[in-house]
Design a protein around this motif. Structure first.
Motif, mmCIF file in Angstrom:
data_model
loop_
_atom_site.group_PDB
_atom_site.id
_atom_site.type_symbol
_atom_site.label_atom_id
_atom_site.label_comp_id
_atom_site.label_asym_id
_atom_site.label_seq_id
_atom_site.Cartn_x
_atom_site.Cartn_y
_atom_site.Cartn_z
ATOM 1 N N VAL A 1 0.591 -1.252 -0.071
ATOM 2 C CA VAL A 1 0.123 0.019 -0.038
ATOM 3 C C VAL A 1 0.846 1.225 0.091
ATOM 4 O O VAL A 1 0.660 2.102 -1.020
ATOM 5 N N ALA A 2 1.886 1.285 0.630
ATOM 6 C CA ALA A 2 2.862 2.448 0.709
ATOM 7 C C ALA A 2 3.530 2.585 -0.585
ATOM 8 O O ALA A 2 3.684 3.768 -0.834
ATOM 9 N N ARG A 3 3.931 1.587 -1.440
ATOM 10 C CA ARG A 3 4.556 1.495 -2.536
ATOM 11 C C ARG A 3 3.370 2.246 -3.529
ATOM 12 O O ARG A 3 3.732 3.070 -4.379
ATOM 13 N N ARG A 4 2.248 1.751 -3.546
ATOM 14 C CA ARG A 4 1.092 2.102 -4.506
ATOM 15 C C ARG A 4 0.927 3.668 -4.191
ATOM 16 O O ARG A 4 0.775 4.588 -5.030
ATOM 17 N N ALA A 5 0.901 4.066 -2.861
ATOM 18 C CA ALA A 5 0.711 5.441 -2.594
ATOM 19 C C ALA A 5 1.782 6.357 -3.149
ATOM 20 O O ALA A 5 1.561 7.545 -3.774
ATOM 21 N N GLU A 6 3.285 5.888 -2.927
ATOM 22 C CA GLU A 6 4.249 6.593 -3.776
ATOM 23 C C GLU A 6 4.174 6.753 -5.234
ATOM 24 O O GLU A 6 4.362 7.908 -5.777
ATOM 25 N N GLU A 7 3.596 5.504 -5.809
ATOM 26 C CA GLU A 7 3.372 5.721 -7.127
ATOM 27 C C GLU A 7 2.435 6.767 -7.713
ATOM 28 O O GLU A 7 2.388 7.316 -8.771
ATOM 29 N N LEU A 8 1.142 6.776 -6.749
ATOM 30 C CA LEU A 8 0.365 7.835 -7.261
ATOM 31 C C LEU A 8 0.392 9.115 -6.694
ATOM 32 O O LEU A 8 -0.496 9.967 -7.035
ATOM 33 N N ALA B 1 -12.356 -0.810 3.402
ATOM 34 C CA ALA B 1 -11.451 -1.700 4.000
ATOM 35 C C ALA B 1 -11.186 -3.127 3.122
ATOM 36 O O ALA B 1 -10.411 -3.537 2.959
ATOM 37 N N GLY B 2 -12.556 -3.429 2.386
ATOM 38 C CA GLY B 2 -12.507 -4.625 1.563
ATOM 39 C C GLY B 2 -11.947 -4.326 0.385
ATOM 40 O O GLY B 2 -11.649 -5.117 -0.377
ATOM 41 N N PHE B 3 -11.249 -3.096 0.178
ATOM 42 C CA PHE B 3 -10.434 -2.834 -1.156
ATOM 43 C C PHE B 3 -8.965 -2.870 -0.932
ATOM 44 O O PHE B 3 -8.183 -2.606 -1.819
ATOM 45 N N ILE B 4 -8.681 -3.268 0.286
ATOM 46 C CA ILE B 4 -7.152 -3.090 0.777
ATOM 47 C C ILE B 4 -6.235 -4.069 -0.249
ATOM 48 O O ILE B 4 -5.128 -3.638 -0.867
ATOM 49 N N ASP B 5 -6.474 -5.169 -0.135
ATOM 50 C CA ASP B 5 -5.771 -6.238 -1.291
ATOM 51 C C ASP B 5 -5.748 -5.615 -2.450
ATOM 52 O O ASP B 5 -4.732 -5.907 -3.106
ATOM 53 N N LYS B 6 -6.922 -5.404 -3.063
ATOM 54 C CA LYS B 6 -7.032 -4.908 -4.456
ATOM 55 C C LYS B 6 -6.178 -3.672 -4.803
ATOM 56 O O LYS B 6 -5.568 -3.473 -5.644
ATOM 57 N N TYR B 7 -6.023 -2.736 -3.778
ATOM 58 C CA TYR B 7 -5.267 -1.468 -3.981
ATOM 59 C C TYR B 7 -3.709 -1.842 -4.067
ATOM 60 O O TYR B 7 -2.843 -1.478 -4.714
ATOM 61 N N ALA B 8 -3.592 -2.957 -2.999
ATOM 62 C CA ALA B 8 -2.144 -3.251 -2.458
ATOM 63 C C ALA B 8 -1.480 -3.904 -3.806
ATOM 64 O O ALA B 8 -0.354 -3.629 -4.305
ATOM 65 N N SER B 9 -2.243 -4.713 -4.733
ATOM 66 C CA SER B 9 -1.849 -5.460 -5.777
ATOM 67 C C SER B 9 -1.900 -4.620 -7.026
ATOM 68 O O SER B 9 -1.713 -5.044 -8.111
ATOM 69 N N GLY B 10 -2.616 -3.435 -6.918
ATOM 70 C CA GLY B 10 -2.969 -2.364 -8.139
ATOM 71 C C GLY B 10 -3.955 -2.754 -9.065
ATOM 72 O O GLY B 10 -4.060 -2.296 -10.093
ATOM 73 N N GLN B 11 -4.813 -3.359 -8.651
ATOM 74 C CA GLN B 11 -6.035 -3.696 -9.420
ATOM 75 C C GLN B 11 -6.945 -2.401 -9.220
ATOM 76 O O GLN B 11 -7.956 -2.267 -10.079
ATOM 77 N N VAL C 1 -12.852 7.990 -2.963
ATOM 78 C CA VAL C 1 -12.896 7.795 -4.319
ATOM 79 C C VAL C 1 -11.816 6.426 -4.549
ATOM 80 O O VAL C 1 -10.732 6.265 -4.310
ATOM 81 N N GLU C 2 -12.815 5.604 -5.304
ATOM 82 C CA GLU C 2 -11.998 4.486 -6.040
ATOM 83 C C GLU C 2 -11.872 4.815 -7.568
ATOM 84 O O GLU C 2 -12.975 4.958 -8.208
ATOM 85 N N VAL C 3 -10.665 4.559 -8.139
ATOM 86 C CA VAL C 3 -10.409 4.547 -9.642
ATOM 87 C C VAL C 3 -9.923 3.409 -10.046
ATOM 88 O O VAL C 3 -9.039 2.716 -9.404
ATOM 89 N N ARG C 4 -10.612 2.837 -11.116
ATOM 90 C CA ARG C 4 -10.137 1.597 -11.723
ATOM 91 C C ARG C 4 -10.272 1.630 -13.013
ATOM 92 O O ARG C 4 -11.122 2.100 -13.806
ATOM 93 N N GLY C 5 -8.946 1.428 -13.789
ATOM 94 C CA GLY C 5 -8.991 1.434 -15.261
ATOM 95 C C GLY C 5 -9.016 2.840 -15.745
ATOM 96 O O GLY C 5 -9.464 3.052 -16.691
ATOM 97 N N GLY C 6 -8.628 3.900 -14.955
ATOM 98 C CA GLY C 6 -8.811 5.306 -15.289
ATOM 99 C C GLY C 6 -10.039 5.903 -15.307
ATOM 100 O O GLY C 6 -10.338 6.828 -15.779
ATOM 101 N N THR C 7 -10.978 5.222 -14.501
ATOM 102 C CA THR C 7 -12.364 5.506 -14.464
ATOM 103 C C THR C 7 -12.778 5.416 -13.014
ATOM 104 O O THR C 7 -12.456 4.472 -12.191
ATOM 105 N N VAL C 8 -13.359 6.721 -12.385
ATOM 106 C CA VAL C 8 -14.076 6.751 -11.183
ATOM 107 C C VAL C 8 -15.252 5.792 -11.034
ATOM 108 O O VAL C 8 -16.137 6.106 -11.702
ATOM 109 N N ARG C 9 -14.817 4.721 -10.302
ATOM 110 C CA ARG C 9 -15.951 3.737 -9.987
ATOM 111 C C ARG C 9 -16.876 4.170 -8.701
ATOM 112 O O ARG C 9 -18.064 3.995 -9.031
ATOM 113 N N GLN C 10 -16.193 4.656 -7.789
ATOM 114 C CA GLN C 10 -16.957 5.284 -6.701
ATOM 115 C C GLN C 10 -16.349 6.526 -6.292
ATOM 116 O O GLN C 10 -15.324 6.817 -6.151
#
Length: 178
Positions: A61-68, A101-111, A130-139
């Protein structure tokens, strides 16, 4: 058990028993045999259990935050930034009463990407997840999955335009999978 006096005796006994059992399962021993507020202790233990469940994801998750991080944005009294730690996501889910919280693992894996929108004047207080997936705001929802306001939606639209993301059409966000 003064904090639970309004409940029935059997409810209080069950709550106390659950608090003892949960301490044993989460902490490996019973540290507080007679908690003043078993419900509060159970909530604390549940947060500990959830944190331990996602410990392996914390570094990812920390790595993903740095990337984004370069995609953060501030305008019109709002700011948005990526979620930085598992603890932050869990605290956000607890404060906002939502399912992030249900999205933690998906966020960590880059999904998926998880973003935290805040007021610029109070950057530590949760506002919109805010959840963004595939370049689209999903929620994009406030606490208890309430719709964003018109001003928040304008900010999100400006952010999407600046970052190259797409916003859902129509006036309302839709839940994931809807």
């Amino acid at each position: 058990m003064p904090a639970q006096r309004r409940r029935t005796r059997s409810y209080n006994v069950q709550l106390w028993s659950d608090a003892l059992d949960m301490q044993q399962r989460v902490r490996g021993s019973v540290e507080d045999r007679y908690p003043a507020d078993p419900a509060a202790l159970l909530a604390e233990l549940e947060r500990e259990r959830e944190m331990r469940r996602h410990e392996a994801s914390d570094a990812a998750v920390a790595r993903r935050a740095e990337e984004l991080d370069g995609n953060g944005f501030e305008s019109d009294g709002y700011l948005i930034r990526p979620a930085a730690t598992v603890r932050e996501i869990l605290d956000k889910a607890n404060a906002q009463h939502n399912c992030v919280a249900g999205f933690i693992d998906k966020y960590a894996s880059g999904q998926t990407d998880l973003w935290l929108m805040r007021r610029a004047s109070d950057p530590d207080a949760p506002l919109v997840t805010v959840e963004v997936r595939g370049g689209t705001v999903r929620q994009a929802f406030q606490s208890h999955n309430r719709q964003v306001t018109a001003a928040q939606r304008r900010f999100l639209s400006d952010w999407c335009e600046a970052m190259g993301y797409r916003m859902p059409t129509g006036g309302r966000m839709r839940a994931l999978g809807a």
